[in-house]
Design a protein around this motif. Sequence first.
Motif, PDB file in Angstrom:
ATOM      1  N   THR A  69      -5.961   4.741   6.471  1.00  9.76           N
ATOM      2  CA  THR A  69      -6.976   5.275   5.540  1.00  9.76           C
ATOM      3  C   THR A  69      -6.969   6.795   5.539  1.00  9.76           C
ATOM      4  OG1 THR A  69      -8.623   5.154   7.307  1.00  9.76           O
ATOM      5  CG2 THR A  69      -8.421   3.248   5.840  1.00  9.76           C
ATOM      6  N   PHE A  70      -5.939   7.380   6.098  1.00  8.77           N
ATOM      7  CA  PHE A  70      -5.872   8.832   6.205  1.00  8.77           C
ATOM      8  C   PHE A  70      -5.289   9.409   4.915  1.00  8.77           C
ATOM      9  CE2 PHE A  70      -3.814  12.804   7.335  1.00  8.77           C
ATOM     10  CZ  PHE A  70      -4.811  13.451   8.074  1.00  8.77           C
ATOM     11  N   PRO A  71      -6.025  10.363   4.260  1.00 14.59           N
ATOM     12  CA  PRO A  71      -5.467  11.022   3.076  1.00 14.59           C
ATOM     13  C   PRO A  71      -4.479  12.111   3.501  1.00 14.59           C
ATOM     14  CG  PRO A  71      -7.693  11.780   3.482  1.00 14.59           C
ATOM     15  CD  PRO A  71      -7.422  10.737   4.516  1.00 14.59           C
ATOM     16  N   PHE A  72      -3.229  11.948   3.109  1.00  9.93           N
ATOM     17  CA  PHE A  72      -2.199  12.874   3.568  1.00  9.93           C
ATOM     18  C   PHE A  72      -2.147  14.158   2.734  1.00  9.93           C
ATOM     19  CE2 PHE A  72      -0.830   8.846   5.306  1.00  9.93           C
ATOM     20  CZ  PHE A  72      -0.372   9.190   6.567  1.00  9.93           C
ATOM     21  N   LEU A  73      -2.695  14.118   1.520  1.00  3.13           N
ATOM     22  CA  LEU A  73      -2.639  15.318   0.679  1.00  3.13           C
ATOM     23  C   LEU A  73      -3.859  15.321  -0.247  1.00  3.13           C
ATOM     24  CD1 LEU A  73      -0.966  17.825  -0.109  1.00  3.13           C
ATOM     25  CD2 LEU A  73       0.151  16.416  -1.852  1.00  3.13           C
ATOM     26  N   HIS A  74      -4.405  16.583  -0.500  1.00  6.07           N
ATOM     27  CA  HIS A  74      -5.564  16.758  -1.383  1.00  6.07           C
ATOM     28  C   HIS A  74      -5.145  17.683  -2.525  1.00  6.07           C
ATOM     29  CE1 HIS A  74      -8.079  14.972   1.793  1.00  6.07           C
ATOM     30  NE2 HIS A  74      -7.387  15.738   2.637  1.00  6.07           N
ATOM     31  N   ILE A  75      -5.414  17.223  -3.771  1.00  8.91           N
ATOM     32  CA  ILE A  75      -5.013  17.991  -4.958  1.00  8.91           C
ATOM     33  C   ILE A  75      -6.272  18.338  -5.772  1.00  8.91           C
ATOM     34  CG2 ILE A  75      -3.560  18.008  -7.016  1.00  8.91           C
ATOM     35  CD1 ILE A  75      -1.839  15.878  -5.785  1.00  8.91           C
ATOM     36  N   TYR A  76      -6.306  19.597  -6.207  1.00  8.10           N
ATOM     37  CA  TYR A  76      -7.389  20.027  -7.121  1.00  8.10           C
ATOM     38  C   TYR A  76      -6.739  20.316  -8.469  1.00  8.10           C
ATOM     39  CZ  TYR A  76     -11.637  22.150  -8.848  1.00  8.10           C
ATOM     40  OH  TYR A  76     -12.765  22.418  -9.584  1.00  8.10           O
ATOM     41  N   ASN A 128       0.829  -1.200   0.000  1.00 10.64           N
ATOM     42  CA  ASN A 128       0.000   0.000   0.000  1.00 10.64           C
ATOM     43  C   ASN A 128       0.865   1.253   0.000  1.00 10.64           C
ATOM     44  OD1 ASN A 128      -2.940  -0.981   0.400  1.00 10.64           O
ATOM     45  ND2 ASN A 128      -1.708  -2.180   1.833  1.00 10.64           N
ATOM     46  N   LYS A 129       0.226   2.358  -0.381  1.00  6.85           N
ATOM     47  CA  LYS A 129       0.919   3.633  -0.498  1.00  6.85           C
ATOM     48  C   LYS A 129       0.085   4.709   0.189  1.00  6.85           C
ATOM     49  CE  LYS A 129       2.526   2.062  -5.010  1.00  6.85           C
ATOM     50  NZ  LYS A 129       2.480   2.269  -6.488  1.00  6.85           N
ATOM     51  N   PRO A 130       0.695   5.816   0.572  1.00  5.15           N
ATOM     52  CA  PRO A 130      -0.068   6.912   1.184  1.00  5.15           C
ATOM     53  C   PRO A 130      -1.154   7.428   0.234  1.00  5.15           C
ATOM     54  CG  PRO A 130       2.292   7.234   1.514  1.00  5.15           C
ATOM     55  CD  PRO A 130       2.155   6.095   0.566  1.00  5.15           C
ATOM     56  N   ILE A 131      -2.314   7.730   0.785  1.00  2.00           N
ATOM     57  CA  ILE A 131      -3.469   8.156  -0.026  1.00  2.00           C
ATOM     58  C   ILE A 131      -3.360   9.650  -0.321  1.00  2.00           C
ATOM     59  CG2 ILE A 131      -5.974   8.426  -0.020  1.00  2.00           C
ATOM     60  CD1 ILE A 131      -6.147   5.925   1.685  1.00  2.00           C
ATOM     61  N   VAL A 132      -3.546   9.978  -1.598  1.00  2.00           N
ATOM     62  CA  VAL A 132      -3.619  11.372  -2.060  1.00  2.00           C
ATOM     63  C   VAL A 132      -4.906  11.495  -2.888  1.00  2.00           C
ATOM     64  CG1 VAL A 132      -2.534  13.183  -3.415  1.00  2.00           C
ATOM     65  CG2 VAL A 132      -1.108  11.609  -2.069  1.00  2.00           C
ATOM     66  N   ALA A 157      -5.751  20.496   6.289  1.00  2.00           N
ATOM     67  CA  ALA A 157      -5.043  21.682   5.819  1.00  2.00           C
ATOM     68  C   ALA A 157      -3.967  21.359   4.798  1.00  2.00           C
ATOM     69  CB  ALA A 157      -4.401  22.398   7.014  1.00  2.00           C
ATOM     70  N   ASP A 158      -3.838  20.094   4.406  1.00  2.00           N
ATOM     71  CA  ASP A 158      -2.796  19.703   3.462  1.00  2.00           C
ATOM     72  C   ASP A 158      -3.429  19.589   2.074  1.00  2.00           C
ATOM     73  OD1 ASP A 158      -0.739  19.425   5.469  1.00  2.00           O
ATOM     74  OD2 ASP A 158      -1.771  17.595   6.127  1.00  2.00           O
ATOM     75  N   TRP A 159      -3.360  20.648   1.286  1.00  2.00           N
ATOM     76  CA  TRP A 159      -3.951  20.675  -0.042  1.00  2.00           C
ATOM     77  C   TRP A 159      -3.098  21.511  -0.967  1.00  2.00           C
ATOM     78  CZ3 TRP A 159      -5.004  25.614  -1.597  1.00  2.00           C
ATOM     79  CH2 TRP A 159      -5.126  26.568  -0.569  1.00  2.00           C
ATOM     80  N   VAL A 160      -3.334  21.339  -2.279  1.00  2.00           N
ATOM     81  CA  VAL A 160      -2.623  22.102  -3.287  1.00  2.00           C
ATOM     82  C   VAL A 160      -3.500  22.150  -4.543  1.00  2.00           C
ATOM     83  CG1 VAL A 160      -1.388  20.087  -4.205  1.00  2.00           C
ATOM     84  CG2 VAL A 160      -0.419  22.381  -4.524  1.00  2.00           C
ATOM     85  N   ILE A 161      -3.444  23.287  -5.256  1.00  2.00           N
ATOM     86  CA  ILE A 161      -4.201  23.474  -6.514  1.00  2.00           C
ATOM     87  C   ILE A 161      -3.180  23.493  -7.634  1.00  2.00           C
ATOM     88  CG2 ILE A 161      -5.713  24.995  -7.823  1.00  2.00           C
ATOM     89  CD1 ILE A 161      -6.756  26.060  -5.139  1.00  2.00           C
ATOM     90  N   ILE A 162      -3.403  22.643  -8.639  1.00  2.00           N
ATOM     91  CA  ILE A 162      -2.497  22.544  -9.783  1.00  2.00           C
ATOM     92  C   ILE A 162      -3.242  23.047 -11.016  1.00  2.00           C
ATOM     93  CG2 ILE A 162      -1.102  21.009 -11.198  1.00  2.00           C
ATOM     94  CD1 ILE A 162      -0.829  19.175  -8.818  1.00  2.00           C
ATOM     95  N   VAL A 163      -2.701  24.089 -11.615  1.00  2.50           N
ATOM     96  CA  VAL A 163      -3.261  24.671 -12.845  1.00  2.50           C
ATOM     97  C   VAL A 163      -2.394  24.206 -14.002  1.00  2.50           C
ATOM     98  CG1 VAL A 163      -3.895  26.762 -14.059  1.00  2.50           C
ATOM     99  CG2 VAL A 163      -4.104  26.655 -11.568  1.00  2.50           C
TER     100      VAL A 163
END
Length: 1266
Positions: free
Chosen positions: A81-88, A15-19, A119-125
Motif C-alpha cells: 500500500t506504499f505510494p512510490f511516487l506523487h505527481i502534481y 496489482n501495480k505500484p501506487i502513484v 521525497a519521491d514527487w514530481v510536478i507536471i505543467v
Amino acid sequence: MECQEEKPIIYTMENKPIVTCAGDQGLFTSLYTSLAQQLPREPMEWRRTYGRAPKMIHLEANFVQFKEELLPKEGNKALLTFPFLHIYWTDCCDTEAYKSTVKEDMTRWQTSLRAHASADWVIIVVETNDTKKKNKTNILPRSSIVDKIRSDFCNKQNDRCVVLSDPLKDSSRSQESWNSLLLKLRTLLLMSFTKNLGRFEDDMRTLREKRTQPGWSFCEYFMVQEELAFVFEMLQQFEDALVQYDELDALFTQYVLNFGAGDTANWLGSFCAPVRSWSGLLLRRPIDMEKRDGIQRGEASLLDLRSYLFSRQCTLLIFLLRPWEVTQRALELLHNCVQELRLLEVSVLEGALDCWVFLSCLEVLHRIEGCCDQAQLAANCSHTVGLWAYATDKLKSLGELCGLVSEKGPTSEDLNRTVDLLAGLGDERPETVSSLQSPYKKLKEALSSVEAFERHYLELSHAAMEMYRAIGRLRSARLVGKSLAEFYMRKGDPERAETFLQEALKSYTSEGWSLPVTHTRKQIAECQKLLDRTEDYLQTSALLAGDVNLTTEERKHFCQEILTFAGKSEDQSPKVTLSMAVFSQLTRLQFRPATASVHSGAVLQAELTLRCLMPVSVHIQQLAVSIHFDLERAGTNGRSKGAPRQTNPGTVEFSQANSSAGPESASAAGPPLELDEIQDRSPSDNSLNSTGVVCKNTHLVMRHHDSSSPTDTPNCVSPPTVTVKDGGQMLKVQDVTLEPGNNSITFTAPSGQPGTYTLRQLYATVGQVQFVLPHIYPSVQYEVYSQEPQLTVEPLSEPLLAGLPQMVKFTLLTGHYAVKKGDALQLSNTDTMPILPSASCTARITSPAAELVSESALSIQSSEKVTSISLPATPPYHTLEFHLEVLCIIPHGPDRLANERLTNGEVRHRPRSYSHPDTPMTAIDQRMSIDCPWSIYSTLLALTFYIPFKTKHSLLSAGNRKYIQVCVQNMSDVNFMLAEVKLTEKQHESLELQSLNTKTQQLLCSKHSVFCLWEVSWKDDLPSCLQCVFSANFSPPKQDVSAFKPFHYQFQLERVTTLYSVRAEILPPTGEQHCRSGFLCGLEVCITRLTEPAEGEVAEDSKIDTDGLRTTKLMYEVADSSSNWAVCGKSSGMVLMPMAADATHKVQIEVMPLFAGHLPFPKIKVLKYLPHTAALAIQPDPDSCVENDSLSLLDKVLDDQGDTASIRSRGSVHSVGSGDQQQQQRGVAMPRLEPFTAGQVFNQSYTQQVLVLPATDDHIMEVNAT
C-alpha cells in the motif's frame, strides 16, 4: 482505487505500484489513458544493490487520487500500500491564478509529503493552446510560470518540474514532450523502488537476525518477507519472488530439524497443535486468504503453513513456465511433511495423513493438467508418475485401514473410522464443486464402498505402471505390481497375484536383492499352494528351504513339505522332476588319478563334492551321473606321428552359476569389455596429442538385459522345466545321506572301452521327487586310452660330448603290449657310435603311478653288426628303464673317401657336423636303428653329440724358416688334460717337424685355448703342399691313463715356400740426422726374389721379356692405417720382377711423418698381378676386386712401360676404373690382383720403428691460475 482500512487489501500480480495524483484531476483524467498505455512500453534497466545482476523491467503504475490517508504512517513498513511516487498536475499559465490558488494547493501538498517523509514527487505543467486562448490578457510566457514553480518548490531539484507540451496533439513536439515525461517518470519510479526496497530489505534482514532472541515469531517474519515477495511479483520478477518463499521454506525446515535434535523454539508450539483438518493442498487460488490469515494470527497448523507456502511456490513456478518442477517439489513436500509431523510429535488421526497426501497428489496433478495439454503430459510423464504412485500407495493404506481390502468387507469399527476421516476433510471447496473428478469427490467415493475403492485403486495402479513402463522404469512398475499382488491376495485371487509377483521377482533376482527375493518367493509359494500347482510349489519350497535369509524353523517347514510329498506312494502322486540347483550345488569334482586319463581296464574314481542346501539331513535312494561316450576321440597314444593326447583337468571347481547353468549363465553378467586404444596425433609433426580407450562392443555391454529368461541358479525366478536325458552308461551310488553343507561321494568310473567319457547330468532321487542337474558346466571329461609301446632314448646329462663315453637312458613305455621273457631289442652297430660293453646293466620296471615294481639285470650280446638287449618280462602300461654307455667318434677332418660304401653297395652316409644355434660347440647327430619285438618296422632314434674342441692351424714364417701352429680351443664346460700332442706329415718322409712344446701334458680349461708349435725342417727343397695330421689324447682331469681318448685333426698347407722378401728403409731429409714431423722423408722399398720359380708358378703367370728373362708382374701398395704417415705422390705401382733367385727391385716413395716419436713403418703390401689371359683360369680373391677393376684399363699402358711406373693415388685409380664396370660385367677377360698366401712374402720391416723428432724444439707449458 480507494484503500479500505477495515480490511487489508492483498495485492497479487494483477496489482501495480501506487502513484498518487494531486492538482487538476480533470487534467489528469484527460491524460490518464495515454499515460497508462505508454508508460510500460519501453523497458528500463533496474540496477539493484549488493552486486545483484541488473534486469530489464517494464514499469506499470496504479494512478490514484492523492489523499493524505494513503501516505505511510510512522512504523508502517508495508510495501503493497506504499505510494512510490506523487505527481502534481497543473496547466496554469495565469499569474493571478497561480498566486491565488495553485501555489497554496502545491504548498499544502508538499507540506503533507514532508510530514510523512515522502521525497519521491514530481510536478507536471501541461501547456495547451486552449489555455492560451482563454487567458490572452494575463498570459505570461510559459517559462515564467515554470520558473516561478521551480523557484518556489524546486530550488535544489529543478528536474522535479516537467513541462508537457500539447499532449493531445499528434505532432513531433508533442511526442518529444511525451517521451521526455515518460522517461522521467520511469526513472523516478525506479529510484523509488530501489530506495524503498533496499530499506525494506535491510529492515527484514535485521528482523531475521533477531530470530535467536526471545519473543521472535516466525509468523511475523513470514508476513514481512512475503510482503517483499508480493512486491517482486507485482513487478513481474517471479524468480526473485520465488527466492523469498524458498528462503522461508528453508528457514522453517531448519527450525524443525533443530527441534528434532533437541533445540526448541517457543513459537514452534503453535505448530505442534493436533491436526484437525486434512483437506489437502489448494492450488486453484492465487492466494489462500484463509490459511494466510491463520498464519498471520499465529493459529495455523503445520499442514496449513506447508500448504500455503507450496501454493505460492506453485503459482510462481507456473508463471515461470516450469510446471514440471512443481511435481518434483510436491513429492518432496509430501514426504517431508510426514517426517516433520513425526519430529514435532504432532497428534494426527490415523489415516489423516494418508488422506492429506492423496488429496494433495491429485490436486497437484489436476493443476498441472490445467496448464499443459495432453501431448506435453504424455511426453513428461516421468515427472508426474511419482505422484501417481504415491497416491496409489496412500489409497491402498486407506483401504486397508478402513477394511475395504479384506474378503469380508469393513466392520463397524472400520465404518466409524471412515466417518472420522471424511469429517476431517470438511466441505468441498467452491473451486471444485462443479468438477466431477475432483480429488475430494474421488476420495469420498473410494471410501464409500468396496467396489468403488477397488475401481479407483486399480485405475491408479494401472496408470502408474503404464507410466513407469513408458519411461523405462521397469523396476518401479514391478514394485507397483507387487503392491497390486498383495491387494489381490487379500481379495482371495492368487492367480492374478502370482503374475505380478513373478514380474517383481525378476527384478529382485536380476539386481541381487536377496531379502526382497525371499519375501516375494514366500508369497509366490502361498499362491502356488492355493492354486494346487504341486510341481511349482515344490520347486519354490526347495528354493526357500535353502534360503539363509529365513529362520531355521521356516526353512525346515518348506523342506518338510518336499519330504512329505516324496514319501507318498506312486499311486498317490506322480513322480516330479525338480532342478538340482535348488536342492544342492556341485562345488568340486576330483579324479583319481589326477590326470583324468587311464588306460583301458584301469581303475578311475571320481569324487563329487555336493553342498546340500537343505536345513536337515536328506536320504537319497540313488545318486547317479549320466555319461556320454565318444568313440571317435578314442586315445591311441604312443605313435610317433599321431597327435598328442589332450589332457583333461583332474580337479574341476564349480562356481555357483557354472555348476548348473551351462554356457548361457557365463554370459549372464554381460559380455566382457573389448577395449582398444585410440590416439590423436597432430597432422603436422605426428606428435601425440591425446590417447584414450574405446569400448568396441558398447552395443552389447550397454544394452538392457531383460530378466525374462530365467537361469537355473539358486536365485532364479522360476527354474525351467528339467529334461532327463537317457545315458548309455551311468555312475551310480545307492543310499546316500546328504548332511547340510559339503558332502563327498565317490564313484567308480567305467574304463573298459578306449574313448572319451563326458559327464552330462547329475540325478538325485528322493522318493517321488527327482532332482536333476541338466548340464554339468564347465565340461568334465576323462579319457580311457589304448597306448602303443613307445621307446625313447635321452642323455642322462646334457650335453653329450663326442669322444668320451657317455651314458644314455632307454625308456620303454609298454602301452598295451606285454613284454614277454625272451623279447629283445636289436640295435644296429655303427662305427661312428659304438655301444661300449658294460659289466652290469640293471633295468627298472615302474608302475603308471611311478612306483618301483622290480629290478633285474639285462643281458647284452654284441656282434659285428648288431647289439642284442634281452628285456625282462614287463606288464602292460608299465615303464622299463635301463642305461647304456656309448661313444661318439670325433671325425678326423673334412676329408672323406669318395668310394666308401656299405656291403650292399650303398654309399655310407656318415654323420655330418654342424653349428648349433644354442651352443658354440659343433653338433653331430648320431642315428641308431632299433628293431622291436612289437613292430615289424625299425625304430629310428637320434642322439645329438657335441664336439668339445674347435681346432685351427696357421703357417708362420721367419725368412726361409717355417713354423706350424695348431690352436685347440675348449668350447665345452668341462676341463680336459691333453697328452701326447703330435704333428705328422703324411707324404714327405724327408720333412722333419720339430716340436717346440715343452710339456707332455697340458691342462685345457673350459672356454680356454692351447697353442702348439712345430718348426719345419727339410733337406732338399721345401714341398709346396703339406698334408698334416694333428693328434692328441684327452680326458677329464685326474683320470687314469686308460681313460684318455684319441683326438685327430687333419689339415693341408699349400704354397708354403717363401718367394719374396720385402725390406724398407726410411731416409731422413738431406742434411738431417733424424726424421722430423712435417718434413718429407724418403721410403726405399726393396723387393727381393728368394727362390727359383717352380714349374707351376712358371706356367701360371710368367712372361719372357725382350732380353730373354722370365719376369712376372707385382703390385705394391704403401698405406698407413694408423694415420702416422702421409704418403706423398705415388702410393702404389706395378713392377716387373725377374723370376730368378736374388733378383731385387727398389722403389723410392716420399712420405711425411705426422707425429713425433718412435713411429712404426708404413704398411707395405705386395700382390700378384695376373694378366687378362690368366684371369679366367685363376679363381679371384674377393679382397682384390677393387684392385682388379681399378687396373683393368691400365694393363696395356703398364705392359708398354715395363719400369716402375706407379699409380698416383688410390682415388685416381677408382675414378678411372669405375667407368668401365659394364665392360667387365659383359664377360670380357680382365686382369686381376691376387694376394700371396701366408708365408710366400716375408716383410723384414714389419715391426720396425723409426725415431721422428718434433718440427721445432720449442717447449710450451700451459698454466691455469685460479
